[in-house]
Design an enzyme around this catalytic site. Structure first.
Site, PDB file in Angstrom:
ATOM      1  N   CYS A  20      64.757  32.060  68.461  1.00  9.27           N
ATOM      2  CA  CYS A  20      65.831  32.991  68.139  1.00  9.27           C
ATOM      3  C   CYS A  20      66.309  32.709  66.717  1.00  9.27           C
ATOM      4  O   CYS A  20      66.769  31.611  66.415  1.00  9.27           O
ATOM      5  CB  CYS A  20      67.011  32.861  69.104  1.00  9.27           C
ATOM      6  SG  CYS A  20      68.366  33.944  68.613  1.00  9.27           S
ATOM      7  N   LEU A  73      72.589  35.424  70.957  1.00 11.96           N
ATOM      8  CA  LEU A  73      72.416  34.866  72.312  1.00 11.96           C
ATOM      9  C   LEU A  73      73.648  35.002  73.205  1.00 11.96           C
ATOM     10  O   LEU A  73      73.941  34.119  74.013  1.00 11.96           O
ATOM     11  CB  LEU A  73      71.999  33.378  72.246  1.00 11.96           C
ATOM     12  CG  LEU A  73      70.664  33.065  71.588  1.00 11.96           C
ATOM     13  CD1 LEU A  73      70.427  31.541  71.604  1.00 11.96           C
ATOM     14  CD2 LEU A  73      69.500  33.750  72.296  1.00 11.96           C
ATOM     15  N   ILE A 128      72.397  39.394  67.600  1.00 11.62           N
ATOM     16  CA  ILE A 128      73.339  39.364  68.721  1.00 11.62           C
ATOM     17  C   ILE A 128      73.924  37.948  68.845  1.00 11.62           C
ATOM     18  O   ILE A 128      75.126  37.791  69.057  1.00 11.62           O
ATOM     19  CB  ILE A 128      72.633  39.763  70.051  1.00 11.62           C
ATOM     20  CG1 ILE A 128      71.904  41.108  69.916  1.00 11.62           C
ATOM     21  CG2 ILE A 128      73.631  39.774  71.209  1.00 11.62           C
ATOM     22  CD1 ILE A 128      72.746  42.299  69.614  1.00 11.62           C
ATOM     23  N   GLY A 158      55.816  42.854  70.255  1.00 14.33           N
ATOM     24  CA  GLY A 158      56.110  43.148  68.852  1.00 14.33           C
ATOM     25  C   GLY A 158      55.798  44.602  68.570  1.00 14.33           C
ATOM     26  O   GLY A 158      54.669  44.952  68.267  1.00 14.33           O
ATOM     27  N   GLY A 159      56.782  45.461  68.752  1.00 13.12           N
ATOM     28  CA  GLY A 159      56.644  46.863  68.345  1.00 13.12           C
ATOM     29  C   GLY A 159      55.885  47.765  69.293  1.00 13.12           C
ATOM     30  O   GLY A 159      55.489  48.866  68.905  1.00 13.12           O
TER      31      GLY A 159
END
Lengths: 252, 304
Positions: free
Chosen positions: B129, B72, B70, B242-243
């Protein structure tokens, strides 16, 4: 917007790798022309956004039409009557026809951009609007809904390979027949929308965009499109769109 | 059964919160359920100025996961404070602001700006990020930079700071120790792993940025392993992520030492996922012999 488990009540192949599914839902009547539904499939992290091709308010059903493009749509094509799918609906903006004074509408669709325009054309016709449709497909075996559009008004088909209708693009047909209209409504691949909006110039119209989506509800910023008036700013295709005024956004 | 959990700056009614970037600023998902149900909300990253982000396509589906780049995109910290936070103040749910930047000065500016609002209870320092050209993961993969940015933000912020670690490092424990030494009140882990996916028809990466951050169930074992290792090395609370898709996943994170958890990608598939996990969590805890969230934290370490 709601998440529902919807039963499939009809499924059929209507053209080359092109399928039609009819769902029943209490929300059918809320679906407006141009809106999409967001469909979850087993073993796929992301939902598939697919536009609404028709609504039957009496039966509480709606129709989607999609083409096989990858794993997800391939799996979707295997779903049969009696199966259910997890669907978020209604999603996105619609063609704002209730706010427009339209007498003559021009519909310009390409490929899987054609389905939402059917629901739009039908709704316009019901409002007494004169509808002319120009639909583009890759070739003869890809053509669908020609008769249904013909029932709504003058309909012209173009194919890229010339195997059916006019050989060429929808823009070739526009130049050839010089249709009269107060508003145009278009949906299709971005290059087609670029060509159509170029040919249309300052004429008033609305276009519907597609993009790879994440959430489909406006939170993740995956599917954005820059604003023409200020390309440093953007709109979300899933939430602010998929329908935009023709000169509102930068295409491609 | 109590789901309550306390961490610096945060008294949570349960340990489940949506992860930054996967929940916007709450408005859209509030159509699906009452945001008061959530333990907390981590809002989308804030930078000093509004950011447009990367070109599209920005997402791609992978086996058991997805890539995103994306970049940020956000309305800038002032825009967030003025336009987005007021909506969230109607809920009793604590808000954690995600602080991003390209330079240490920018991180400091953003962190300081959040001092001026009562709409935020803690900061998540985004040094991980992978999708921006400058800053971002650079801070999360360089030990000295990570320590420096943590120290400088701690110096100016009145809020507790949870540093969000990048998994794109050789030694996660070293990074964790470094930022804790520099003053981090807690850790948040893991951010996405840098990945790429090719469109065979176009013969080029699907994502316009070429690379994107991999998230979803595909990365869960990596998150679990990293939290396990870090928990043995540092003594600050950890927000694990995480997942996560189910209450069982939450328990797994608690067992390796997470004090709370964030749910990211799963929101996209199921907008109600956080609400459903919160309702299911007491049953799962009970099924595995726990009478509170607190009791389960770190229990996965006891067998040597």
């Amino acid at each position: 917007m709601e998440r529902q488990l919807l039963p499939i009540i009809k499924q059929s192949q209507i053209a080359y790798e092109t399928f039609e599914i009819v769902f029943r839902t209490s929300l059918a009547q809320q679906l407006k022309p141009g809106q999409f539904v967001h469909i979850a499939l087993p073993n796929h992290i992301l939902r598939r956004p697919i536009s609404v091709a028709n609504v039957n308010p009496i039966e509480n059903t709606f129709t989607i039409i999609f083409k096989i493009f990858g794993d997800g749509t391939k799996m979707l094509s295997t779903y049969q009557v009696g199966n259910t799918l997890d669907v978020i609906l209604p999603c996105g903006s619609h063609y704002p026809i209730e706010d427009l004074h339209v007498r003559k509408a021009l519909i310009v669709g390409g490929g899987v951009g054609v389905p939402p325009l059917y629901y739009l054309a039908k709704t316009l016709k019901e409002k007494g609007v004169d509808v002319t449709s120009i639909l583009g497909f890759q070739g003869k075996e890809h053509v669908f809904y020609e008769e249904k559009f013909q029932q709504l008004g003058d309909t012209h088909i173009a194919t890229n390979d010339g195997s059916y209708g006019v050989k060429g693009f929808v823009t070739d047909v526009i130049k050839q027949i010089e249709p009269e209209f107060d508003y145009y409504f278009s949906c299709g691949p971005t290059p087609m929308l670029q060509a159509v909006t170029n040919v249309m110039g300052d004429k008033q119209g609305f276009i519907s965009l597609e993009e790879r989506m994440g959430c489909g509800v406006g939170t993740c910023y995956a599917c954005i499109v820059p604003l023409k008036s200020n390309p440093e700013k953007s709109l979300k295709i899933c939430k602010d769109g998929p329908v935009f005024a023709a000169n509102e956004v930068v295409l491609g | 059964m109590t789901l309550r959990i306390s961490m610096p700056g945060l008294n949570l009614k349960n340990p489940v919160m949506p992860a930054s970037g996967c929940f916007g600023f709450g408005k859209e998902y509030s159509q699906f359920y009452d945001l008061n149900e959530l333990g907390a909300i981590i809002i989308k990253a804030a930078t000093k100025e509004p950011r447009y982000g990367n070109p599209t396509p920005r997402v791609a589906e992978t086996a058991s996961g997805m890539l995103n780049a994306i970049g940020l995109q956000n309305p800038g910290v002032q825009g967030i404070i003025e336009e987005e936070l007021p909506f969230l103040q109607q809920f009793s749910t604590p808000v954690i602001a995600n602080v991003a930047g390209s330079t240490i000065e920018e991180y400091v500016y953003v962190a300081k700006s959040f001092n001026e609002t009562n709409g935020v209870q803690a900061l998540e320092l985004n040094i991980s990020c992978p999708n921006v050209k400058e800053g971002g993961v650079q801070f999360g993969t360089d030990l000295q930079l990570a320590k420096e940015v943590t120290y400088k933000v701690k110096e100016v912020s009145r809020h507790p700071v949870y540093v969000k670690l990048s998994p794109n490092v050789t030694n996660i424990v070293e990074m964790a120790r470094g930022v804790v030494d520099a003053g981090a009140d807690g850790l948040s882990m893991i951010n996405t792993l840098t990945g790429m996916q090719i469109n065979l028809k176009m013969k080029r990466p699907i994502i316009a940025n070429k690379t994107g951050g991999l998230s979803g169930p595909a990365i869960k074992p990596i998150a679990i392993r990293m939290i396990y290792e870090v928990k043995q090395a540092v003594d600050v609370p950890i927000i694990g992520m995480g997942g996560i898709e189910t209450a069982e996943d939450v328990l797994e994170f608690l067992l390796v030492g997470a004090n709370a958890v964030a749910v990211g990608t799963a929101n996209f598939r199921n907008p109600l996922v956080c609400s459903e996990i919160i309702k299911e969590l007491p049953h799962v805890l009970e099924m595995y012999g726990f009478s509170s969230v607190e009791e389960a934290i770190g229990k996965g370490h006891t067998h040597g």
